[in-house]
Design an enzyme around this catalytic site. Structure first.
Site, PDB file in Angstrom:
ATOM      1  CG  ASP A  95      -1.673   1.204   1.526  1.00 13.71           C
ATOM      2  OD1 ASP A  95      -1.876   1.997   0.595  1.00 13.71           O
ATOM      3  OD2 ASP A  95      -2.110   1.380   2.684  1.00 13.71           O
ATOM      4  CG  HIS A 116      -4.170   4.246   3.854  1.00 13.89           C
ATOM      5  ND1 HIS A 116      -4.249   3.218   2.950  1.00 13.89           N
ATOM      6  CD2 HIS A 116      -5.385   4.853   3.833  1.00 13.89           C
ATOM      7  CE1 HIS A 116      -5.449   3.217   2.395  1.00 13.89           C
ATOM      8  NE2 HIS A 116      -6.152   4.201   2.913  1.00 13.89           N
TER       9      HIS A 116
END
EC number: 3.1.-.-
Length: 556
Positions: free
Chosen positions: A196, A369
């Protein structure tokens, strides 16, 4: 688990690179094809009228016999939103955790699939075979329950896809990213890491979601009127924090908005959200409580013009009216590209006299995140031989490549891919290969893919310069005009104030048609084309605008 004997591995993305959303990653393991995630994204500003955008799966449909399954990492729309559309063309099993599959099932109520989908529930300790390929999983911490990372076991070494994650050391649900499994798999020699990249430009560590509880609690304690909170509809941890804060202040919570109502209903049913003291009330009961007794939990954190919060800001919502001194908490950050829409909505909300809390004014939101230090930690735990930054715009992937270099990964082993571009692995050596077809498929209402560049061009033209319809009735046999031409203008000029221009245009159409009939032209298409060309030139000369011109010629 025993590794699948794999001579050639190809990895590419059909979505999720150079963009936020539409995540879809494809692994070709010799003859087998494995799909990881199948998401959608919100339309871009120039995609007028489009509802959502999904990946172009032309290559997968052409090779449908080789596709063995879809593995979902978590239940956010940008990772599951395309599943129902894809299952119309691909009859394959879908693997996901309990909460993820519950959200997918809910989507099937809106988007019908011909054949009942085969949904296979997994968890972080599951070990499954998709086709011939063994796959295992590891728990990750993200802004939604039940998120996973994926490990694909091959004879060339494991391939690790992180999904969306962060290393939260004090997670709200007590479920941290499983560092032990990552260390163990890293010691075995990972062929490639797909990670990611969303926060790769942000220094340091992403704060824990636990700190938000205190920020929400403080914001509630100081409020003396109605509190309106907007969150991502599937951010169940944040919704739990809102319920807890409301209970602490002896307030009731009403859920307003179709998406968040469904997500809360599913989370309550499966036990991911707790309301032991009956804080939640039906939205229809809002008027039974004083404003200082209420919390309204709703959608619209990204400034969506048709969201409940946007309607409240405009005073058009049927149930909730914002009043002076109400407190509004936007417990989310704008996704890249949505900053302007959110800013405009905050401005609109502020005009109501409400106290709007958003952004970094109070700790009411943190990202789900991983930031730079966590991304480096993931690289150091997994110790991949090759690395592919995934999930993010190009600048994020680029920043992630820089982080990988900083922890010692050779630049020649890092693949900065575009959508459709293939990284190929043979005998543990990686190289760039050919490019697969990729792109957007636009969903507009019930139509899938029937809106393309030409339709969007026409919509842009209509929105920019409007439309002019020319209606005329001819007697072709005697070469005469029986009625018209009548010109109808929409979005071009106001007819009553432009009578002279319209009269000139009508005369030009009459002269053009007479000329065509004198030349014995009998094809309607030729006559329409001449009218369109002459009128277009005339109107541009007079107005410097190019409206869409539609000649309608009838015969009597």
């Amino acid at each position: 688990m025993s590794n699948q004997q794999t001579e050639k591995i190809r990895i590419f993305a059909l979505g999720g690179l150079d963009e936020i959303g539409k995540n879809m990653y494809v692994l070709e393991l010799d003859e087998d094809i494995l799909i990881i995630d199948a998401g959608c994204m919100h339309p871009e500003d120039d995609m007028l009228g489009v509802d959502i955008v999904i990946p172009d799966i032309t290559y997968l449909v052409e090779n449908k016999d080789r596709v063995k399954g879809i593995v979902l990492t978590h239940g956010h729309e940008d990772h599951i939103g395309a599943v129902p559309y894809i299952l119309r063309d691909l009859n394959v099993p879908v693997y996901g955790t309990k909460f993820t599959l519950a959200l997918v099932r809910d989507k099937f109520k809106e988007v019908k699939v011909k054949k009942k989908p085969e949904l296979k529930e997994i968890h972080s300790d599951s070990k499954v075979k998709v086709g011939k390929t063994p796959i295992s999983f590891f728990a990750t911490n993200h802004s939604i329950p039940d998120s996973l990372g994926v490990i694909i076991h091959t004879s060339q070494g494991p391939i690790v896809y992180t999904g969306d994650f962060k290393f939260d050391q004090n997670p709200v649900d007590g479920r941290p990213t499983e560092m032990g499994k990552l260390t163990e798999i890293g010691d075995k020699g990972v062929l490639c890491l797909l990670s990611d990249s969303h926060n790769a430009e942000i220094p340091g560590n992403t704060p824990s979601d636990s700190i938000v509880a205190e920020g929400v609690k403080d914001a509630f304690h100081e409020a003396d009127a109605c509190i309106i909170v907007t969150v991502y509809s599937t951010h169940i941890h944040r919704i739990q924090q809102v319920l807890n804060a409301a209970e602490n202040e002896e307030r009731k919570v009403a859920i307003v908005g179709k998406d968040i109502e469904r997500a809360v209903s599913i989370a309550l049913e499966l036990g991911y959200l707790l309301d032991n003291n009956h804080v939640l009330i039906p939205k229809e009961d809002i008027k039974k409580y004083g404003r200082d007794q209420l919390v309204v939990l709703t959608t619209g954190s990204q400034g969506e013009p048709m969201s409940c919060l946007a309607k409240m800001a405009k005073g058009s919502h049927p149930l909730v009216k914002i009043e002076k001194h109400d407190r509004i908490l936007i417990a989310a950050m704008p996704n890249p590209g949505n900053e302007k829409a959110v800013s405009q909505m905050v401005d609109l909300l502020s005009r109501t006299g409400a106290n709007v809390i958003y952004g970094k004014t109070k700790k009411i939101h943190v990202s789900g995140h991983a930031s730079q230090e966590e991304l480096k930690l993931m690289l150091n735990l997994v110790k991949p031989q090759h690395f592919i930054p995934m999930s993010g715009e190009f600048r994020m992937q680029y920043a992630h490549r820089h982080l990988a270099r900083s922890v010692g990964i050779d630049d020649s082993k890092i693949f900065l891919l575009e959508k459709g571009e293939v990284a190929e692995f043979t005998k543990r050596k990686g190289k760039r290969a050919n490019k697969m077809p990729s792109g957007h498929v636009l969903i507009d209402g019930l139509g899938v893919g029937d809106v393309g560049n030409i339709v969007l061009r026409d919509r842009r033209l209509l929105s920019k310069d409007g439309i002019l319809v020319v209606v005329v009735t001819l007697n072709k046999k005697h070469s005469e005009i029986l009625s018209g031409p009548d010109i109808i203008s929409r979005g071009f000029v106001y007819v009553r104030e432009s009578e002279a221009l319209i009269k000139q245009a009508e005369k030009l159409v009459t002269d053009t048609l007479h000329q065509s009939m004198e030349q014995k032209q009998t094809e309607w298409s030729q006559m329409k084309s001449q009218v369109r060309d002459q009128l277009s030139r005339f109107l541009y000369e007079k107005t410097k605008r190019r409206p869409m011109i539609m000649p309608i010629i009838m015969e009597a």
